[in-house]
Design a protein around this motif. Structure first.
Motif, PDB file in Angstrom:
ATOM      1  N   VAL A  19      53.364  19.490  64.497  1.00 45.63           N
ATOM      2  CA  VAL A  19      51.948  19.249  64.751  1.00 45.63           C
ATOM      3  C   VAL A  19      51.760  18.915  66.220  1.00 45.63           C
ATOM      4  N   THR A  91      50.737  21.897  55.736  1.00 43.09           N
ATOM      5  CA  THR A  91      50.195  22.482  56.957  1.00 43.09           C
ATOM      6  C   THR A  91      48.683  22.487  56.904  1.00 43.09           C
ATOM      7  N   ARG A  92      48.054  22.501  58.070  1.00 40.56           N
ATOM      8  CA  ARG A  92      46.607  22.653  58.175  1.00 40.56           C
ATOM      9  C   ARG A  92      46.234  24.113  57.998  1.00 40.56           C
ATOM     10  N   ASP A  95      41.789  26.946  60.651  1.00 39.17           N
ATOM     11  CA  ASP A  95      40.797  26.251  61.479  1.00 39.17           C
ATOM     12  C   ASP A  95      41.240  24.846  61.866  1.00 39.17           C
ATOM     13  N   GLY A  96      42.470  24.485  61.522  1.00 41.90           N
ATOM     14  CA  GLY A  96      42.989  23.179  61.878  1.00 41.90           C
ATOM     15  C   GLY A  96      42.578  22.061  60.937  1.00 41.90           C
ATOM     16  N   ARG A  97      42.047  22.403  59.764  1.00 41.43           N
ATOM     17  CA  ARG A  97      41.569  21.380  58.834  1.00 41.43           C
ATOM     18  C   ARG A  97      42.677  21.010  57.854  1.00 41.43           C
ATOM     19  N   HIS A 143      43.626  14.917  66.110  1.00 41.25           N
ATOM     20  CA  HIS A 143      42.757  15.655  65.180  1.00 41.25           C
ATOM     21  C   HIS A 143      41.686  14.737  64.590  1.00 41.25           C
TER      22      HIS A 143
END
Length: 821
Positions: A19, A91-92, A95-97, A143
């Motif tokens: 990350v 994992t995200r 979109d990184g969410r 994040h």
């Protein structure tokens, strides 16, 4: 004890990805307190971690919400249902969410939130102010905004924000920066979300977190045992100046109902949390909770103390020799007075009313919030409190006629009981009248277990007992020859009349400690129960140094650069007492001041045998090589290990071995250990379970707890399993679990254990994920009882084929001595 399930993680660790870290450039100042707090009284609810670890899913959360409503806990004020670690995918998304684990939460967190909200409750979630959570799932460092928006969109009402894998420089400024970043992100969502800062008290958050968090952890993690509870109370109680409506000290979640403590200790747990205005977050399986557990958790009068509108944490009025008095003012003018006994014996705990915040009055009405009984007292608020117990009174001035029974205290003391017809112990009972008027026709009785003999050796009755007067009685106590070592109840009762001839009675339960000599053999003294301990700082720590006030907060015992895996970590001045009964012959131990102690902290170690010095070290300083003491204990009944010197010096009794019953020098030290990997001849074949994730090993002399070598491990940030097949199928029948020794480098690391068993090499693990801070060392242990295999497979400890350890520091760590115990 409820069964504690643990997550089975097969070799899916290969899915872990690194990350990215994006940290703010400068540390913001702590936020100013808001005018209207989100929670004016401490939050109440449930969290799954203490009972379930990583094994959390949608069904558990839904069924817990139903149980909270059905058991009446929701009506009593418990409203948050909080999901802890391990709820997300590894994992995200693109979109990184954050993504809920689709197997555990098929309806997503939004679906669970809707279910919980429909029952009038609120939903909590877990995050981490680091790159990864403590169990290795995506953290929120860098994040903050996207995670806060995600949780708000899901309908989350509460965030527990942890501190693992934090990439911190250790400064308070960094902690303020990381935790304020999430505070600001939550505020930008526009959704009211209770913010629980969980950095374990590392940066003294009570000094800066008001206005950042609604509550903040003040201690390390709680464990389901008395030593942990006692330690946390001692750490959190003095922090009362920092708490108030909307900003609460958090001594961690409740363990009530998980089976590691007695009902008395669990009542102390809830009582002291309520007095300290602490969050009441249940940590047991409410679907199977016993009636006793629900009665403790659901005590409305104790809850009312915790939830009092003033939001005040109790003041520590007195704290001496294990006896503490807490005073909490309540809305409407009443006071809650808690009388807490941290000792191992029944004790009279009291305080002059004038020393509390109570107004002056000729008498006070005391309502016991556990028994519901009310009594009247004059100048002293007092009770005979059982060992590890707490009496909570709701107190107000008493006006009108004397219609309330008198406060009569029944206290007792009893030294150790040695079984046998030739051995008696002297019991002393003391009956004290704390009421403003006399009591009459006082008579005392003592009831012991069947077969015991208790005989009065003095007057056990008195016609009149005036205010603040006492009746003391001596008794002889004899236990049968075959009584095993343990703790046994003796009930002392005073009967009397009061007022116009009304009958009254007060009883107290004394716990008698029966001691017997150790069995024959050579024993690691850290595994022999001590009769009594006294320590200059925090608890005596078995098999680690005394790190501080908390429990299990030390390192491996280290003296002059030498590491020990067995021993007793103390802090001067300290004393440990053992009953030998003439059955032992010798003690051999290394001693010294731990390397973690300041250089100017010399201490002296003395072995006392029945009051005579059997061995002594002379002054030893930090950094000095260990000294070896050998003491002849032939015929000795009582052994005392004493350290004196600089207050708080970290004093270690390293690898102490007690020989009893004719044991020879070549007999194995019990409990016997079985080394599996020692790394003396190389890496012992250690490799990674997931080669694509990274990691490497090499033999190293930089850290070792046995022999001259250990293993240097380069670990990836996501972590990997490191291990090897054993030379032959291991038969570990008769062993209780596995262990290995770990020393971290510049960053901390998780430590965990798994095995593969049988011809199918079935993967079994525990999901405990113990965290070790940077530049710290510890033994990572795992009980076979907590290691779980896939459905339909039973762990066969006689057919272990591969042993694995999990590490995820993202740097270099060292390990040694993978073993069975």
């Amino acid at each position: 004890m409820p069964h504690r399930t643990r997550l089975l993680r097969a070799v899916a660790a290969a899915l872990l990805t690194t990350v990215a870290v994006v940290a703010p450039a400068a540390a913001p100042a702590a936020a100013a307190p808001s005018a209207a707090p989100l929670v004016s009284t401490p939050p109440m609810g449930f969290n799954d971690w203490n009972a379930f670890g990583c094994e959390v899913d949608e069904r558990l959360i839904r069924e817990t919400a139903d149980a909270m409503v059905g058991a009446g806990l929701a009506a009593a004020g418990y409203r948050y249902v909080n999901i802890d670690d391990c709820w997300s995918a590894r994992t995200r998304d693109a979109d990184g969410r954050l993504v809920p684990d689709p197997v555990k939460f098929p309806a997503g967190i939004r679906g669970v939130a809707d279910y919980v909200h429909a029952r009038g409750l609120k939903l909590g979630i877990y995050g981490d102010a680091g790159t990864l959570t403590c169990a290795g799932y995506p953290g929120s460092l860098g994040h903050e905004d996207i995670d806060a928006r995600t949780w708000a969109e899901w309908g989350v009402d509460y965030l527990k924000y942890d501190n693992c894998n934090n990439q911190s420089d250790g400064s308070q400024a960094d902690y303020v920066r990381r935790y304020t970043a999430m505070r600001q992100a939550l505020d930008r969502t526009g959704r009211p979300i209770v913010y629980s800062i969980c950095e374990w008290g590392t940066s003294r958050p009570w000094e800066w977190a008001r206005g950042v968090g609604d509550l903040w952890r003040t201690t390390g993690d709680i464990s389901d045992n008395w030593a942990s509870l006692r330690s946390i109370i001692a750490q959190n109680a003095p922090l009362y100046p920092y708490a108030g409506p909307g900003h609460f000290n958090d001594p961690d979640m409740l363990e009530i109902g998980n089976g590691g403590m007695t009902a008395t200790e669990y009542r102390t747990h809830l009582s002291t949390w309520a007095m300290m205005a602490a969050p009441l977050i249940i940590g047991t399986d409410l679907r199977t909770a016993s009636a006793e557990t629900l009665a403790i958790l659901g005590n409305r009068e104790i809850i009312a103390v915790d939830q009092d509108p003033l939001g005040r944490q109790a003041t520590v009025v007195s704290d001496h020799a294990g006896l503490m008095v807490l005073d909490k003012p309540l809305a409407g003018g009443d006071h809650a007075i808690a009388l807490y006994n941290a000792t191992d014996h029944l004790a009279a705990v009291g305080v002059p009313a004038a020393d509390t915040g109570l107004p002056a009055a000729p008498a006070y009405r005391l309502r016991d919030l556990w028994t519901g009984r009310s009594v009247q007292a004059a100048a002293t608020i007092e009770a005979a409190v059982p060992a590890h117990g707490t009496v909570v009174y709701r107190v107000r001035p008493l006006r009108g006629p004397e219609t309330v029974p008198p406060a009569v205290t029944v206290a007792a003391t009893l030294p150790t009981v040695v079984p046998g017809a030739d051995s008696t112990a002297a019991l002393t009972t003391t009956v004290t009248n704390r009421a403003p008027a006399p009591v009459r026709r006082v008579a005392v009785t003592a009831q012991a277990p069947a077969g015991w003999v208790v005989t009065p050796a003095g007057p056990d009755a008195q016609p009149r007992l005036g205010p603040d007067r006492s009746l003391a009685t001596r008794w002889t106590v004899r236990a049968p020859d075959d009584t095993p070592a343990g703790r046994y109840p003796i009930t002392v009762t005073a009967r009397y009349t009061w007022g116009r001839g009304r009958a009254g009675a007060t009883s107290s339960e004394l716990v008698a400690t029966v001691v017997t000599a150790p069995a024959a053999g050579r024993w690691a003294l850290s595994k022999v129960p001590a009769y009594a301990t006294a320590n200059g700082l925090g608890p005596v720590e078995p098999d680690q140094s005394n790190g501080g006030a908390g429990i299990a907060d030390g390192n491996l015992i280290t003296i002059g650069g030498r590491h020990y895996t067995r021993g007793l970590g103390t802090a001067a001045p300290a004393e440990l007492v053992y009953y030998l009964g003439g059955a032992c012959t010798r003690l051999v131990t290394d001693v010294g001041v731990d390397d973690e102690a300041p250089a100017a902290a010399p201490a002296t170690f003395t072995v006392d045998a029945d009051g005579a010095v059997a061995a002594t070290s002379g002054p030893l300083g930090s950094g000095a090589a260990p000294a070896t003491l050998t003491a002849d204990l032939t015929g000795v009944r009582w052994l005392r290990l004493v350290t004196t010197g600089a207050a708080g010096a970290h004093t270690d009794w390293a690898d102490p071995v007690l020989s009893c019953g004719g044991a020879g020098p070549d007999d194995p030290v019990r409990p016997v250990r079985q080394t599996i990997f020692s790394f003396e001849d190389g890496t012992d074949g250690f490799t990674t379970a997931n080669p694509g994730t990274g990691g490497a090993v090499a033999q190293s002399a930089a850290f070792h707890t046995d022999g001259s070598s250990g293993l240097r491990v380069e670990t990836p940030v996501p972590g990997n399993w490191f291990g090897a097949p054993v030379p032959a199928s291991l038969d570990l029948g008769g062993r209780s679990g596995l262990a290995f020794d770990l020393r971290t480098g510049d960053v901390g690391s998780v430590g965990e254990i798994a095995v593969q068993v049988g011809d199918a090499l079935t993967w079994c693990q525990a999901g405990r994920w113990a965290w070790t801070d940077p530049h710290r060392s510890r033994t990572i242990t795992e009980s076979f009882d907590d290691i779980e295999c896939p459905s339909g497979v039973t762990l066969d400890v006689t057919r272990i084929r591969v042993v694995w350890v999990f590490l995820n520091s993202g740097g270099v760590v060292h390990i040694d001595q993978v073993r069975a115990e």
